[in-house]
Design an enzyme around this catalytic site. Sequence first.
Site, PDB file in Angstrom:
ATOM      1  CG  ASP A 190      -2.053  -1.009   1.131  1.00 35.67           C
ATOM      2  OD1 ASP A 190      -2.430  -1.375   0.006  1.00 35.67           O
ATOM      3  OD2 ASP A 190      -2.563  -1.411   2.185  1.00 35.67           O
ATOM      4  CG  ASP A 218      -6.935  -1.190  -1.723  1.00 33.64           C
ATOM      5  OD1 ASP A 218      -7.120  -2.413  -1.911  1.00 33.64           O
ATOM      6  OD2 ASP A 218      -6.050  -0.749  -0.974  1.00 33.64           O
TER       7      ASP A 218
END
Length: 158
Positions: free
Chosen positions: A110, A129
């Site tokens: 991330d 995401d």
Amino acid sequence: MFATIVFVAILFAVDQILKIYFSTNYGLNETETVFAGFLNIGYIRNYGVAFGMFSGMKWTIVLIGLVMSILISTVLVKSKQVYIRVALGLVLAGATGNLFDRLSVGYVIDYLQMPILPVVGSTIFNISDVYIIVGCAIILFFEVRNKPNSKNDMPVQF
């Protein structure tokens, strides 16, 4: 159908290129402010799913991801509606991007944070995401828009 496969492949490639860039150019847990209060970038390892939930359950998450990817692919192949193909293409690219991370390195990479967002502002996420959220939002938008109104059975107009 070929266009859908290319679309998903390009999205997947963009996701992987960004993950490689951030994981090689930033130290673990290092973040940098791009636009104060709006966008930070960096590199963290997420061993769970959204908000780090279910950390330590890698194989359960992988199994669910595989099943969902197969189901999404099945619906995607059968769908004739363009918005469904685009939306499910986004969801599939996001799901497979994060699934690939879990299988190849054991965690999801991330690198984006948007402090301006309520509730999730401290959460760090990735473009996969975003693909999933945008794909789901497209489906929700069109399904709500096309749903007959219970009072007069006419579609809701926006």
